[in-house]
Motif scaffolding. Sequence first.
Motif, PDB file in Angstrom:
ATOM      1  N   ASP A  64       0.896  -1.381  -0.202  1.00 53.29           N
ATOM      2  CA  ASP A  64       0.148  -0.185  -0.112  1.00 53.29           C
ATOM      3  C   ASP A  64       0.965   1.312   0.059  1.00 53.29           C
ATOM      4  O   ASP A  64       0.426   2.320  -0.519  1.00 53.29           O
ATOM      5  CB  ASP A  64      -0.971   0.050   1.138  1.00 53.29           C
ATOM      6  N   GLN A  65       2.003   1.280   0.633  1.00 52.49           N
ATOM      7  CA  GLN A  65       2.920   2.343   0.960  1.00 52.49           C
ATOM      8  C   GLN A  65       3.471   2.590  -0.375  1.00 52.49           C
ATOM      9  O   GLN A  65       4.178   3.851  -0.766  1.00 52.49           O
ATOM     10  CB  GLN A  65       3.848   2.182   1.978  1.00 52.49           C
ATOM     11  N   CYS A  66       3.965   1.639  -1.103  1.00 50.45           N
ATOM     12  CA  CYS A  66       4.559   1.555  -2.229  1.00 50.45           C
ATOM     13  C   CYS A  66       3.807   1.745  -3.596  1.00 50.45           C
ATOM     14  O   CYS A  66       4.465   1.474  -4.732  1.00 50.45           O
ATOM     15  CB  CYS A  66       5.517   0.599  -2.235  1.00 50.45           C
ATOM     16  N   GLN A  67       2.440   1.899  -3.591  1.00 47.14           N
ATOM     17  CA  GLN A  67       1.717   1.709  -4.730  1.00 47.14           C
ATOM     18  C   GLN A  67       1.881   2.745  -5.781  1.00 47.14           C
ATOM     19  O   GLN A  67       1.608   2.484  -6.962  1.00 47.14           O
ATOM     20  CB  GLN A  67       0.241   1.974  -4.229  1.00 47.14           C
ATOM     21  N   ASN A  68       2.493   4.005  -5.631  1.00 45.43           N
ATOM     22  CA  ASN A  68       2.936   4.737  -6.584  1.00 45.43           C
ATOM     23  C   ASN A  68       3.564   4.230  -7.742  1.00 45.43           C
ATOM     24  O   ASN A  68       3.615   4.525  -8.808  1.00 45.43           O
ATOM     25  CB  ASN A  68       3.714   6.144  -6.126  1.00 45.43           C
ATOM     26  N   HIS A  69       4.523   3.167  -7.581  1.00 49.96           N
ATOM     27  CA  HIS A  69       5.252   2.401  -8.414  1.00 49.96           C
ATOM     28  C   HIS A  69       4.499   1.676  -9.638  1.00 49.96           C
ATOM     29  O   HIS A  69       4.675   1.620 -10.354  1.00 49.96           O
ATOM     30  CB  HIS A  69       6.437   1.541  -7.891  1.00 49.96           C
ATOM     31  N   VAL A  70       3.531   1.109  -8.911  1.00 48.85           N
ATOM     32  CA  VAL A  70       2.723   0.217  -9.866  1.00 48.85           C
ATOM     33  C   VAL A  70       1.621   1.253 -10.397  1.00 48.85           C
ATOM     34  O   VAL A  70       1.314   1.105 -11.797  1.00 48.85           O
ATOM     35  CB  VAL A  70       2.074  -0.891  -9.175  1.00 48.85           C
ATOM     36  N   ALA A  71       1.282   2.225  -9.806  1.00 47.70           N
ATOM     37  CA  ALA A  71       0.355   3.358 -10.522  1.00 47.70           C
ATOM     38  C   ALA A  71       1.073   3.874 -11.794  1.00 47.70           C
ATOM     39  O   ALA A  71       0.440   4.167 -12.573  1.00 47.70           O
ATOM     40  CB  ALA A  71       0.064   4.372  -9.526  1.00 47.70           C
ATOM     41  N   ALA A  72       2.424   3.952 -11.723  1.00 49.47           N
ATOM     42  CA  ALA A  72       3.208   4.411 -12.649  1.00 49.47           C
ATOM     43  C   ALA A  72       2.985   3.827 -14.168  1.00 49.47           C
ATOM     44  O   ALA A  72       2.924   4.306 -15.119  1.00 49.47           O
ATOM     45  CB  ALA A  72       4.544   4.578 -12.638  1.00 49.47           C
ATOM     46  N   MET A  73       2.462   2.584 -13.990  1.00 51.03           N
ATOM     47  CA  MET A  73       2.107   1.625 -15.018  1.00 51.03           C
ATOM     48  C   MET A  73       0.928   1.650 -15.832  1.00 51.03           C
ATOM     49  O   MET A  73       0.306   1.221 -16.540  1.00 51.03           O
ATOM     50  CB  MET A  73       2.432   0.085 -14.867  1.00 51.03           C
ATOM     51  N   GLY A  74       0.152   2.707 -14.992  1.00 53.25           N
ATOM     52  CA  GLY A  74      -1.360   2.999 -15.371  1.00 53.25           C
ATOM     53  C   GLY A  74      -2.336   2.038 -14.697  1.00 53.25           C
ATOM     54  O   GLY A  74      -3.666   1.880 -15.052  1.00 53.25           O
ATOM     55  N   ALA A  75      -2.016   1.196 -13.679  1.00 53.23           N
ATOM     56  CA  ALA A  75      -2.831   0.396 -12.880  1.00 53.23           C
ATOM     57  C   ALA A  75      -3.773   1.105 -12.073  1.00 53.23           C
ATOM     58  O   ALA A  75      -3.405   2.149 -11.358  1.00 53.23           O
ATOM     59  CB  ALA A  75      -1.892  -0.786 -12.208  1.00 53.23           C
ATOM     60  N   SER A  76      -4.892   0.606 -11.693  1.00 54.31           N
ATOM     61  CA  SER A  76      -5.633   0.990 -10.754  1.00 54.31           C
ATOM     62  C   SER A  76      -5.270   0.144  -9.370  1.00 54.31           C
ATOM     63  O   SER A  76      -5.485  -0.963  -9.463  1.00 54.31           O
ATOM     64  CB  SER A  76      -7.325   0.565 -10.820  1.00 54.31           C
ATOM     65  N   TYR A  77      -4.456   0.726  -8.428  1.00 49.69           N
ATOM     66  CA  TYR A  77      -4.066  -0.140  -7.300  1.00 49.69           C
ATOM     67  C   TYR A  77      -5.131  -0.622  -6.404  1.00 49.69           C
ATOM     68  O   TYR A  77      -4.886  -1.863  -6.195  1.00 49.69           O
ATOM     69  CB  TYR A  77      -3.209   0.938  -6.359  1.00 49.69           C
ATOM     70  N   PRO A  78      -6.128  -0.284  -6.455  1.00 51.26           N
ATOM     71  CA  PRO A  78      -7.279  -0.997  -5.690  1.00 51.26           C
ATOM     72  C   PRO A  78      -7.622  -2.233  -6.353  1.00 51.26           C
ATOM     73  O   PRO A  78      -7.732  -3.465  -5.773  1.00 51.26           O
ATOM     74  CB  PRO A  78      -8.450   0.066  -5.549  1.00 51.26           C
ATOM     75  N   ALA A  79      -7.783  -2.444  -7.707  1.00 47.91           N
ATOM     76  CA  ALA A  79      -7.961  -3.267  -8.293  1.00 47.91           C
ATOM     77  C   ALA A  79      -6.818  -4.414  -8.269  1.00 47.91           C
ATOM     78  O   ALA A  79      -7.071  -5.536  -8.105  1.00 47.91           O
ATOM     79  CB  ALA A  79      -8.419  -3.018  -9.880  1.00 47.91           C
ATOM     80  N   LEU A  80      -5.597  -3.859  -8.628  1.00 50.56           N
ATOM     81  CA  LEU A  80      -4.284  -4.872  -8.403  1.00 50.56           C
ATOM     82  C   LEU A  80      -4.218  -5.241  -6.936  1.00 50.56           C
ATOM     83  O   LEU A  80      -3.987  -6.526  -6.915  1.00 50.56           O
ATOM     84  CB  LEU A  80      -3.157  -3.874  -8.781  1.00 50.56           C
ATOM     85  N   ARG A  81      -4.585  -4.586  -5.925  1.00 51.91           N
ATOM     86  CA  ARG A  81      -4.739  -5.241  -4.451  1.00 51.91           C
ATOM     87  C   ARG A  81      -5.308  -6.455  -4.508  1.00 51.91           C
ATOM     88  O   ARG A  81      -5.097  -7.306  -3.988  1.00 51.91           O
ATOM     89  CB  ARG A  81      -4.956  -4.001  -3.531  1.00 51.91           C
ATOM     90  N   GLN A  82      -6.758  -6.159  -5.163  1.00 49.81           N
ATOM     91  CA  GLN A  82      -7.711  -7.361  -5.259  1.00 49.81           C
ATOM     92  C   GLN A  82      -6.871  -8.476  -5.834  1.00 49.81           C
ATOM     93  O   GLN A  82      -7.172  -9.884  -5.587  1.00 49.81           O
ATOM     94  CB  GLN A  82      -8.787  -6.962  -5.763  1.00 49.81           C
ATOM     95  N   CYS A  83      -6.073  -8.340  -6.983  1.00 50.26           N
ATOM     96  CA  CYS A  83      -5.439  -9.613  -7.650  1.00 50.26           C
ATOM     97  C   CYS A  83      -4.427 -10.211  -6.432  1.00 50.26           C
ATOM     98  O   CYS A  83      -4.586 -11.610  -6.621  1.00 50.26           O
ATOM     99  CB  CYS A  83      -4.559  -9.051  -8.783  1.00 50.26           C
ATOM    100  N   MET A  84      -3.959  -9.433  -5.628  1.00 52.18           N
ATOM    101  CA  MET A  84      -3.005  -9.881  -4.765  1.00 52.18           C
ATOM    102  C   MET A  84      -3.785 -10.685  -3.696  1.00 52.18           C
ATOM    103  O   MET A  84      -3.199 -11.914  -3.321  1.00 52.18           O
ATOM    104  CB  MET A  84      -2.002  -8.868  -4.420  1.00 52.18           C
ATOM    105  N   LEU A  85      -4.764 -10.249  -3.069  1.00 49.14           N
ATOM    106  CA  LEU A  85      -5.566 -10.591  -2.051  1.00 49.14           C
ATOM    107  C   LEU A  85      -5.975 -12.071  -2.586  1.00 49.14           C
ATOM    108  O   LEU A  85      -6.140 -12.708  -1.793  1.00 49.14           O
ATOM    109  CB  LEU A  85      -6.621  -9.717  -1.710  1.00 49.14           C
ATOM    110  N   ALA A  86      -6.600 -12.124  -3.585  1.00 44.02           N
ATOM    111  CA  ALA A  86      -7.284 -13.254  -4.131  1.00 44.02           C
ATOM    112  C   ALA A  86      -6.324 -14.484  -4.139  1.00 44.02           C
ATOM    113  O   ALA A  86      -6.443 -15.484  -4.182  1.00 44.02           O
ATOM    114  CB  ALA A  86      -7.631 -13.130  -5.586  1.00 44.02           C
ATOM    115  N   LYS A  87      -4.847 -14.295  -4.182  1.00 47.90           N
ATOM    116  CA  LYS A  87      -3.922 -15.344  -4.249  1.00 47.90           C
ATOM    117  C   LYS A  87      -3.228 -15.551  -2.768  1.00 47.90           C
ATOM    118  O   LYS A  87      -2.317 -16.360  -2.563  1.00 47.90           O
ATOM    119  CB  LYS A  87      -2.814 -14.805  -4.857  1.00 47.90           C
ATOM    120  N   GLU A  88      -4.138 -14.825  -1.802  1.00 47.57           N
ATOM    121  CA  GLU A  88      -3.515 -15.104  -0.363  1.00 47.57           C
ATOM    122  C   GLU A  88      -3.521 -16.793  -0.113  1.00 47.57           C
ATOM    123  O   GLU A  88      -2.348 -16.913   0.566  1.00 47.57           O
ATOM    124  CB  GLU A  88      -4.208 -14.488   0.761  1.00 47.57           C
TER     125      GLU A  88
END
Length: 209
Positions: free
Chosen positions: A45-69
């Motif tokens: 969450d603190q480093c989300q600016n790096h992935v946001a630079a790719m055009g990603a919606s971080y809340p959506a990307l976070r859900q991708c990661m959480l689904a793999k828990e």
Amino acid sequence: MYIVSVLLLSAIVPLATAQMVRQCGCTEIEQCLGQATGGFMQCADQCQNHVAAMGASYPALRQCMLAKEPVIARAANCQKNNLQNSCSRTGGGMVRKRYPETLKLAAFTEVNSILQRSGIQAEAKAFLSVGKKFAACVMKCMDRGSTGNCYKKLKCGLELPPDSVLVQSTKQCAISAGFDTNGVRQLCNCVAGTGVRNLAPLCNRIVIS
């Protein structure tokens, strides 16, 4: 693949101490092991600016990661079992000097090798650059946070195998847990769907071997 690497290494890198220290007791490290996954998400969450630079919606990307828990938990338990003899059950003894940076380098080298074998290394160059920055940010955050501090307070280390062996065993655990070719492609496509342009055509070409 960088996301997969960060998720798994978050539980391993803090164990690679930079000093010659006594070997950790098995009961001592249990409290630290349970903090890795939660600590990862807080740092992501603190480093989300790096992935946001790719055009990603971080809340959506976070859900991708959480689904793999669940997959992450299985992989972490597998590696925990592999390393069950790395801590001391009787006390005493010293462990050899280890460097976290060399372990991270070995992990990223393996990621690059997978992409090269998949034939997409050149096309994935821009994504790798962003992924590496995100990984470095998350690992630095975890080292400074509760997960890293938990190990630092213990002032001990584990008897770990060589970095290359550790990375390969982590990869095999990840594959057996569900981060095989299909699993990684699924995660990649999920990330692509968050707004990362030009990633989708690469996802289905990834081969985990």
